[in-house]
Design an enzyme around this catalytic site. Structure first.
Site, mmCIF file in Angstrom:
data_model
loop_
_atom_site.group_PDB
_atom_site.id
_atom_site.type_symbol
_atom_site.label_atom_id
_atom_site.label_comp_id
_atom_site.label_asym_id
_atom_site.label_seq_id
_atom_site.Cartn_x
_atom_site.Cartn_y
_atom_site.Cartn_z
ATOM 1 C CE1 TYR A 275 50.408 84.440 14.563
ATOM 2 C CE2 TYR A 275 52.317 85.925 15.221
ATOM 3 C CZ TYR A 275 51.095 85.442 15.368
ATOM 4 O OH TYR A 275 49.965 86.157 16.285
ATOM 5 C CE LYS B 285 37.185 75.241 12.477
ATOM 6 N NZ LYS B 285 35.793 75.361 13.411
ATOM 7 C CG ASP C 5 34.834 76.026 16.581
ATOM 8 O OD1 ASP C 5 35.502 75.408 17.103
ATOM 9 O OD2 ASP C 5 34.151 76.078 15.913
ATOM 10 C CG ASP D 31 48.216 86.157 18.799
ATOM 11 O OD1 ASP D 31 48.777 86.729 19.787
ATOM 12 O OD2 ASP D 31 47.816 86.730 17.787
ATOM 13 C CG ASP E 128 45.568 88.860 23.699
ATOM 14 O OD1 ASP E 128 46.874 88.141 23.837
ATOM 15 O OD2 ASP E 128 45.314 89.812 23.049
#
Ligand code: IPM
Ligand code: MG
Length: 350
Positions: free
Chosen positions: A142, A189, A221, A245, A249
């Site tokens: 970001y 990751k 994942d 982020d 959600d």
């Protein structure tokens, strides 16, 4: 207690939900004998329309001087064509970095009366869910350099993390876990990204100070999959900025009610910005039908985390619970109550 709160309602449903949440704050003020001074300022598209920029200096300064910030939502289709650096979303990022809010707490809880709203089967939900996403908020991709090549044929965004940045967010996650289920799942990751390998090493070191907390590492994942397959496994989910982020959600949806979820963005001294995790919902803006509960619960988080007013926070949560138990629902939860009608019930319960 006397506190100054900067209020930036923003765009879309922001002003509607914030004005309802302020009624709840006012009620707490009189009921418990506090004084909350409200400083309202413009942010997002609302600020762009009047001041030509989404985060006017005056707004940022007011937020900096306040004891806490309450934010509604920013953005809307009207501003989608603005270039990246001028967009309302950039104002949100500017507030986060300008105020040093590196720690984002996003609780995803299934409220008992709303169990039926979850899209997951009841045997997967079990007795209910209570996950806390602890998301790093001022680093990673970001805030790395965003670049388009001169010929326009390629682009890049840099993801970078330093050890101190990882350490401080990891500590927040372990501290939170100590007060909850004593488990941290750190998401990365590390099979691909160097930032993730540094993340994992650093989290392992921080974990040594918290022997009571069980630490597990999970690739992002796999975490996305486990969240819908076996959400009961999670207590505290520790993530870097973008993974958080995305996963927050997803976590919000398994509770079945994005209109219910509050958030806190904090720094170490307890200063924080509080906002619902849903967005500006332009499709229902101005209709008075938005669910104000996420913003009302964000006020409760403010009282708890920034002002240490645990009882006051609890009284708001209890009022919300009793109203939901009575069957009262806004449209997002299949009901017919308006934004101000459900707030009136919460005020009465308070
Ligand atoms: C969020 C939002 C923001 C983010 C956007 C609006 C910049 O999605 O708070 O989760 O990506 O952090
Ligand atoms: Mg998001």
């Amino acid at each position: 207690m006397k506190k100054t709160i900067a209020v930036v309602a923003g765009d879309g449903i922001g002003p509607e939900i914030v004005s309802e949440a302020l009624k709840v704050l006012k009620k707490v003020e009189t009921k418990f004998g506090h004084e909350f001074v409200i400083e309202e300022r413009l942010v997002g598209g609302a600020a762009y329309d009047t001041a030509g920029e989404c985060l006017p200096m005056e707004t940022l300064e007011t937020c900096k001087k306040a004891d806490a910030v309450l934010l509604g939502a920013v953005g809307g289709p009207k501003y989608d064509a603005l270039p990246g650096p001028k967009r309302p979303e950039k104002a949100l990022l500017g507030l986060r970095s300008g105020l040093g809010l590196f720690c984002n707490l996003r609780p995803a809880t299934v409220w008992a009366p709303l169990k039926e709203s979850s899209p997951l089967k009841s045997e997967i939900i079990g007795e209910g869910l209570d996950i806390l996403v602890v998301r790093e908020l001022t680093g990673g991709v970001y805030f790395g350099e965003h670049k388009r090549a001169d010929d326009g044929q390629s682009a890049s965004d840099i993801m970078a993390y330093s050890i101190p940045e990882i350490e401080r967010i990891a500590k927040m996650a372990f501290e939170a876990a100590m007060k909850r289920g004593k488990k941290v799942t750190s998401v990365d990751k590390a099979n691909v990204l160097e930032t993730s390998r540094l993340w994992r090493e650093t989290v392992n070191k921080v974990a040594l100070d918290y022997p009571e907390v069980t630490l597990e590492h999970m690739y992002v994942d796999n975490a996305a999959m486990q969240l819908v397959r076996a959400p009961q496994k999670f207590d505290v989910l520790l993530t870097e900025n973008m993974f958080g982020d995305i996963l927050s959600d997803e976590a919000s949806q398994i509770t079945g009610s994005i209109g219910m979820l509050p958030s806190a963005s904090l720094r170490l001294d307890g200063f924080g910005m509080y906002e619902p995790i849903h967005g500006s919902a332009p499709d229902i803006a101005g209709k008075g039908i938005a669910n104000p509960i996420a913003t009302i619960l964000s006020v409760a988080m403010m009282l708890k985390y920034s002002f240490g007013l645990e009882n006051e926070a609890k009284s708001i949560e209890n009022a919300v619970l009793s109203v939901l138990e009575s069957g009262a629902r806004t449209a997002d939860l299949g009901g017919t109550l308006s934004c101000s009608e459900i707030t009136s019930l919460i005020l009465a319960a308070l």
